[in-house]
Design a protein around this motif. Structure first.
Motif, PDB file in Angstrom:
ATOM      1  N   GLU A  30      49.043  52.858  38.755  1.00 29.74           N
ATOM      2  CA  GLU A  30      50.294  53.396  39.283  1.00 29.74           C
ATOM      3  C   GLU A  30      50.030  54.547  40.240  1.00 29.74           C
ATOM      4  OE1 GLU A  30      52.866  55.043  36.328  1.00 29.74           O
ATOM      5  OE2 GLU A  30      51.398  56.483  35.607  1.00 29.74           O
ATOM      6  N   VAL A  32      51.524  58.051  41.375  1.00 32.90           N
ATOM      7  CA  VAL A  32      52.418  59.128  40.944  1.00 32.90           C
ATOM      8  C   VAL A  32      52.319  60.253  41.966  1.00 32.90           C
ATOM      9  CG1 VAL A  32      52.936  60.818  39.148  1.00 32.90           C
ATOM     10  CG2 VAL A  32      52.106  58.537  38.512  1.00 32.90           C
ATOM     11  N   GLU A 163      48.190  52.679  49.061  1.00 27.30           N
ATOM     12  CA  GLU A 163      48.787  51.561  48.324  1.00 27.30           C
ATOM     13  C   GLU A 163      47.832  50.367  48.278  1.00 27.30           C
ATOM     14  OE1 GLU A 163      53.413  51.178  48.749  1.00 27.30           O
ATOM     15  OE2 GLU A 163      52.583  51.750  50.701  1.00 27.30           O
ATOM     16  N   ARG A 166      45.054  51.050  45.786  1.00 25.95           N
ATOM     17  CA  ARG A 166      45.548  50.846  44.430  1.00 25.95           C
ATOM     18  C   ARG A 166      45.622  49.354  44.087  1.00 25.95           C
ATOM     19  NH1 ARG A 166      50.956  51.122  42.490  1.00 25.95           N
ATOM     20  NH2 ARG A 166      51.460  50.018  44.434  1.00 25.95           N
ATOM     21  N   ASP A 167      46.112  48.565  45.033  1.00 30.18           N
ATOM     22  CA  ASP A 167      46.266  47.135  44.782  1.00 30.18           C
ATOM     23  C   ASP A 167      44.924  46.437  44.600  1.00 30.18           C
ATOM     24  OD1 ASP A 167      48.978  47.498  44.986  1.00 30.18           O
ATOM     25  OD2 ASP A 167      49.121  46.760  47.051  1.00 30.18           O
ATOM     26  N   SER A 187      55.448  55.647  46.173  1.00 29.07           N
ATOM     27  CA  SER A 187      55.172  56.024  44.797  1.00 29.07           C
ATOM     28  C   SER A 187      55.879  55.112  43.805  1.00 29.07           C
ATOM     29  CB  SER A 187      55.635  57.465  44.543  1.00 29.07           C
ATOM     30  OG  SER A 187      55.123  58.338  45.521  1.00 29.07           O
ATOM     31  N   ASP A 188      55.214  54.888  42.673  1.00 26.31           N
ATOM     32  CA  ASP A 188      55.876  54.234  41.540  1.00 26.31           C
ATOM     33  C   ASP A 188      56.725  55.235  40.769  1.00 26.31           C
ATOM     34  OD1 ASP A 188      54.608  51.624  41.872  1.00 26.31           O
ATOM     35  OD2 ASP A 188      52.768  52.635  41.254  1.00 26.31           O
ATOM     36  N   ARG A 189      56.190  56.457  40.640  1.00 27.94           N
ATOM     37  CA  ARG A 189      56.911  57.529  39.962  1.00 27.94           C
ATOM     38  C   ARG A 189      56.777  58.807  40.776  1.00 27.94           C
ATOM     39  NH1 ARG A 189      55.148  59.455  34.908  1.00 27.94           N
ATOM     40  NH2 ARG A 189      53.098  58.456  35.076  1.00 27.94           N
ATOM     41  N   ALA A 202      61.594  56.923  39.006  1.00 28.27           N
ATOM     42  CA  ALA A 202      61.432  56.136  40.225  1.00 28.27           C
ATOM     43  C   ALA A 202      61.905  56.954  41.419  1.00 28.27           C
ATOM     44  CB  ALA A 202      62.234  54.841  40.118  1.00 28.27           C
ATOM     45  N   LYS A 228      60.613  52.532  54.598  1.00 31.98           N
ATOM     46  CA  LYS A 228      60.626  51.140  54.136  1.00 31.98           C
ATOM     47  C   LYS A 228      60.795  50.178  55.316  1.00 31.98           C
ATOM     48  CE  LYS A 228      62.271  52.186  49.498  1.00 31.98           C
ATOM     49  NZ  LYS A 228      63.397  52.148  48.550  1.00 31.98           N
TER      50      LYS A 228
END
Length: 246
Positions: A30, A32, A163, A166-167, A187-189, A202, A228
């Motif tokens: 994740e 954060v 990102e 992380r993936d 971010s996820d959180r 979120a 986005k």
């Protein structure tokens, strides 16, 4: 898998209370992000997780054999220093060409082993610091305001790179940032910190929280949509240094 747990952590600097009973978990896979105003304890929190600061009360629990990679805010390089990228990545411990090449590829610097470090742009230097942090295959990647000096498109490109890492690597990512314009959507959180945790969750939840708006206002929503929108298009990650789009 939980990598780091903070349970009611309280940190003082001298007589000043910097962190007040902070509790959080960092889990594998994740992203954060910690946001907060200047003096809110973001750097203190990061140093506490790294083990550089000890809390006066509470507990920090790290997964056994936890490997942490750290990306500092910036690094000053002497322009007269005759050091190329590969040599920089092999200090203080020599790295194999394969390890160097893999780290550079993940940081979007493929084929730059022979490039003099002093000739790198601001964005390239930040990605080099990222490559260095990836050399030991960290379980947790910690970044301290990594896009300082980059404009919004450059920062967005850097966060897309995070990102992707992380993936592909499955590591956890903790980012300490002031980049409210683009960091939230990466971010996820999100944890909003002001000595204590004001709100968390979120990105959309935090952006609409009264505690968050009291600190930062309500101008982040449009920037979230902008990020986005940019993220949905295919384009190359060009470097954008500070001042080009201010």
């Amino acid at each position: 898998m939980t990598l780091v747990t903070l349970d009611q952590v309280h940190v003082l600097q001298g007589a000043r209370q910097v962190l007040d009973h902070v509790s959080l978990e960092l889990r594998r896979g994740e992203i954060v992000t910690v946001v907060g105003p200047n003096g809110s304890g973001k750097t203190t929190l990061m140093r506490t997780i790294l083990g550089a600061l000890a809390p006066v009360s509470g507990r920090v629990t790290r997964h056994p054999d936890l490997r942490i990679g750290y990306v500092p805010q910036r690094l000053s390089i002497d322009a007269t220093l005759p050091m190329n990228v590969a040599r920089f990545l092999s200090l203080p411990r020599r790295q194999s060409p394969q390890t160097v090449a893999a780290a550079l590829a993940d940081a979007d610097l493929s084929g730059m082993q022979d490039r003099p470090v002093a000739t790198l742009s601001g964005g390239q230097l930040q990605r080099l610091l990222l490559a260095r942090a990836l050399l030991d295959a960290p379980d947790l990647l910690i970044l301290d305001e990594p896009t300082t000096g980059l404009d919004q498109p450059g920062a967005a490109a850097f966060y897309r790179r995070i990102e992707a890492i992380r993936d592909t690597r499955g590591c956890a990512v903790l980012m300490v940032s002031h980049d409210l314009h683009v960091v939230m959507a990466a971010s996820d959180r999100v944890i909003c910190l002001n000595g204590h945790i004001c709100c968390h969750g979120a990105p959309e939840t935090v952006a609409s929280a009264p505690e968050y708006r009291a600190l930062f206002g309500s101008g982040t929503q449009g920037a979230l949509a902008l990020y986005k929108h940019e993220h949905s298009h295919t384009h190359h990650d060009h470097d954008h240094d500070h001042g080009s789009h201010r």
